[in-house]
Structures are given as C-alpha cells and as structure tokens.
Motif scaffolding. Structure first.
Motif, PDB file in Angstrom:
ATOM      1  N   SER A 118      13.751  32.925  57.867  1.00 50.15           N
ATOM      2  CA  SER A 118      14.323  32.246  56.715  1.00 50.15           C
ATOM      3  C   SER A 118      15.557  32.997  56.247  1.00 50.15           C
ATOM      4  O   SER A 118      15.662  34.214  56.422  1.00 50.15           O
ATOM      5  CB  SER A 118      13.315  32.195  55.551  1.00 50.15           C
ATOM      6  OG  SER A 118      12.151  31.491  55.907  1.00 50.15           O
ATOM      7  N   ARG A 160      25.580  24.131  50.235  1.00 53.15           N
ATOM      8  CA  ARG A 160      25.772  22.925  51.028  1.00 53.15           C
ATOM      9  C   ARG A 160      27.210  22.746  51.500  1.00 53.15           C
ATOM     10  O   ARG A 160      27.508  21.807  52.240  1.00 53.15           O
ATOM     11  CB  ARG A 160      25.311  21.703  50.263  1.00 53.15           C
ATOM     12  CG  ARG A 160      26.096  21.397  48.998  1.00 53.15           C
ATOM     13  CD  ARG A 160      25.488  20.207  48.269  1.00 53.15           C
ATOM     14  NE  ARG A 160      24.160  20.545  47.749  1.00 53.15           N
ATOM     15  CZ  ARG A 160      23.146  19.709  47.754  1.00 53.15           C
ATOM     16  NH1 ARG A 160      23.270  18.493  48.256  1.00 53.15           N
ATOM     17  NH2 ARG A 160      21.973  20.072  47.262  1.00 53.15           N
ATOM     18  N   MET A 218      25.758  26.555  58.468  1.00 50.82           N
ATOM     19  CA  MET A 218      24.912  27.748  58.553  1.00 50.82           C
ATOM     20  C   MET A 218      24.595  28.038  60.015  1.00 50.82           C
ATOM     21  O   MET A 218      24.288  27.135  60.793  1.00 50.82           O
ATOM     22  CB  MET A 218      23.624  27.547  57.770  1.00 50.82           C
ATOM     23  CG  MET A 218      23.839  27.369  56.272  1.00 50.82           C
ATOM     24  SD  MET A 218      24.676  28.770  55.507  1.00 50.82           S
ATOM     25  CE  MET A 218      23.471  30.086  55.806  1.00 50.82           C
ATOM     26  N   GLY A 247      22.759  18.944  57.524  1.00 50.19           N
ATOM     27  CA  GLY A 247      21.592  19.160  58.366  1.00 50.19           C
ATOM     28  C   GLY A 247      21.389  18.090  59.417  1.00 50.19           C
ATOM     29  O   GLY A 247      20.390  18.119  60.141  1.00 50.19           O
ATOM     30  N   ARG A 292      17.623  23.206  57.561  1.00 51.33           N
ATOM     31  CA  ARG A 292      18.074  23.686  56.267  1.00 51.33           C
ATOM     32  C   ARG A 292      17.500  22.828  55.158  1.00 51.33           C
ATOM     33  O   ARG A 292      17.235  21.641  55.347  1.00 51.33           O
ATOM     34  CB  ARG A 292      19.600  23.739  56.192  1.00 51.33           C
ATOM     35  CG  ARG A 292      20.284  22.405  56.187  1.00 51.33           C
ATOM     36  CD  ARG A 292      21.810  22.562  56.341  1.00 51.33           C
ATOM     37  NE  ARG A 292      22.406  23.245  55.198  1.00 51.33           N
ATOM     38  CZ  ARG A 292      23.629  23.773  55.202  1.00 51.33           C
ATOM     39  NH1 ARG A 292      24.369  23.712  56.303  1.00 51.33           N
ATOM     40  NH2 ARG A 292      24.109  24.369  54.121  1.00 51.33           N
ATOM     41  N   ASN A 325      18.838  22.126  51.521  1.00 55.23           N
ATOM     42  CA  ASN A 325      19.936  22.371  50.580  1.00 55.23           C
ATOM     43  C   ASN A 325      19.444  22.470  49.136  1.00 55.23           C
ATOM     44  O   ASN A 325      20.102  23.102  48.308  1.00 55.23           O
ATOM     45  CB  ASN A 325      20.989  21.274  50.708  1.00 55.23           C
ATOM     46  CG  ASN A 325      21.837  21.440  51.965  1.00 55.23           C
ATOM     47  OD1 ASN A 325      21.860  22.509  52.588  1.00 55.23           O
ATOM     48  ND2 ASN A 325      22.515  20.373  52.365  1.00 55.23           N
ATOM     49  N   THR A 365      18.308  27.284  51.517  1.00 53.98           N
ATOM     50  CA  THR A 365      17.655  28.064  52.564  1.00 53.98           C
ATOM     51  C   THR A 365      17.871  27.415  53.921  1.00 53.98           C
ATOM     52  O   THR A 365      17.823  26.193  54.053  1.00 53.98           O
ATOM     53  CB  THR A 365      16.145  28.189  52.289  1.00 53.98           C
ATOM     54  OG1 THR A 365      15.947  28.792  50.999  1.00 53.98           O
ATOM     55  CG2 THR A 365      15.473  29.069  53.347  1.00 53.98           C
ATOM     56  N   VAL A 366      18.090  28.264  54.914  1.00 51.66           N
ATOM     57  CA  VAL A 366      18.160  27.819  56.299  1.00 51.66           C
ATOM     58  C   VAL A 366      17.049  28.533  57.067  1.00 51.66           C
ATOM     59  O   VAL A 366      16.710  29.680  56.760  1.00 51.66           O
ATOM     60  CB  VAL A 366      19.548  28.103  56.919  1.00 51.66           C
ATOM     61  CG1 VAL A 366      19.857  29.589  56.939  1.00 51.66           C
ATOM     62  CG2 VAL A 366      19.664  27.507  58.308  1.00 51.66           C
ATOM     63  N   CYS A 379      21.789  35.644  59.770  1.00 52.73           N
ATOM     64  CA  CYS A 379      22.238  34.327  59.338  1.00 52.73           C
ATOM     65  C   CYS A 379      23.664  34.466  58.818  1.00 52.73           C
ATOM     66  O   CYS A 379      24.083  35.540  58.369  1.00 52.73           O
ATOM     67  CB  CYS A 379      21.322  33.736  58.273  1.00 52.73           C
ATOM     68  SG  CYS A 379      21.124  34.733  56.784  1.00 52.73           S
TER      69      CYS A 379
END
Length: 127
Positions: free
Chosen positions: A20, A29, A33, A54, A71, A73, A77-78, A95
């Motif tokens: 994560s 957003r 990523m 995404g 992800r 938004n 988190t990705v 990341c």
C-alpha cells in the motif's frame, strides 16, 4: 505530496503480498501513480503504473499476470497486489507520483517523470 509505502515483508515463493502507498494532500488524483523496485546491486526498474482515474494500467513484462495495481482516490491510496511471488521479485519497492505521457509506455516507465517518491518497503521472497 508525501508518500508512505507499507506492506513489505519476508514471504515464501508462490505466496502473495499487498503493498500500500498512502499519499498526503488533496491532489492525489492529479497524478499517475507508479511502483518501482530496486534489487540489491541492480538499477531501479519500473513495475507498474495506473492512470489518474484508475481505468488504465501498465506493467513490466516480468510481472504481467501476477501483479495488479489499483488505486482508491477517495482514500488517497495506491495498491500493488503481488501474487505468485518469485525470488527474483526480491527488492525494495517504491511508490511514486508523477505525470508521464500516458500514451507512451517509455514515458510511463521512466522514473524521471515522477516527482514524488515514497521511502520504500522491502519485499524478500525466499525459495
């Protein structure tokens, strides 16, 4: 943007891990990523990337069919779901957030197009 990666660990080959990466700020957003990795004694390499919404993803050939990037938004988190791990996946995983030219795979895979980087999380896969 500050990025915080987590989820690494020591696992056996064939098992799974989910990484994560949480981002601070309201502009999450606005960025593509990506996940990169660096194995001991090797150069950093591209692993996967996901578009702003995404809806689109890229993967390096060695992880296609085994890794999945996603992800959220709303949560800034990705994720990187890693299944079927192999010893050669052992590396520090980073990341990153940036704005590469999404229509060019070479741009998406180039670390220089990412502005912000997390601190890295170590994944060790034993055979």
């Amino acid at each position: 943007v500050q990025l915080q990666a987590s989820g690494g660990g020591l696992v056996q080959a064939g098992t799974s891990l989910r990484l994560s990466c949480s981002a601070s700020g309201r502009t999450f957003r606005s960025y593509v990523m990506g996940w990169f990795r660096q194995a001991p004694g090797k150069e950093r390499e591209f692993v996967a990337a996901i578009s702003w919404s995404g809806s689109s993803t890229y993967y390096t050939d060695s992880v296609k069919g085994r890794f999945t990037i996603s992800r959220d938004n709303a949560r800034n988190t990705v994720y990187l779901q890693m299944d079927g791990l192999k010893p050669e996946d052992t590396a520090v995983y980073y990341c990153a957030a940036g704005n590469p030219q999404w229509w060019l795979h070479t741009s998406v895979a180039a670390g220089g197009h990412y502005f912000y980087w997390g601190q890295g999380t170590l994944v060790t896969v034993s055979s």
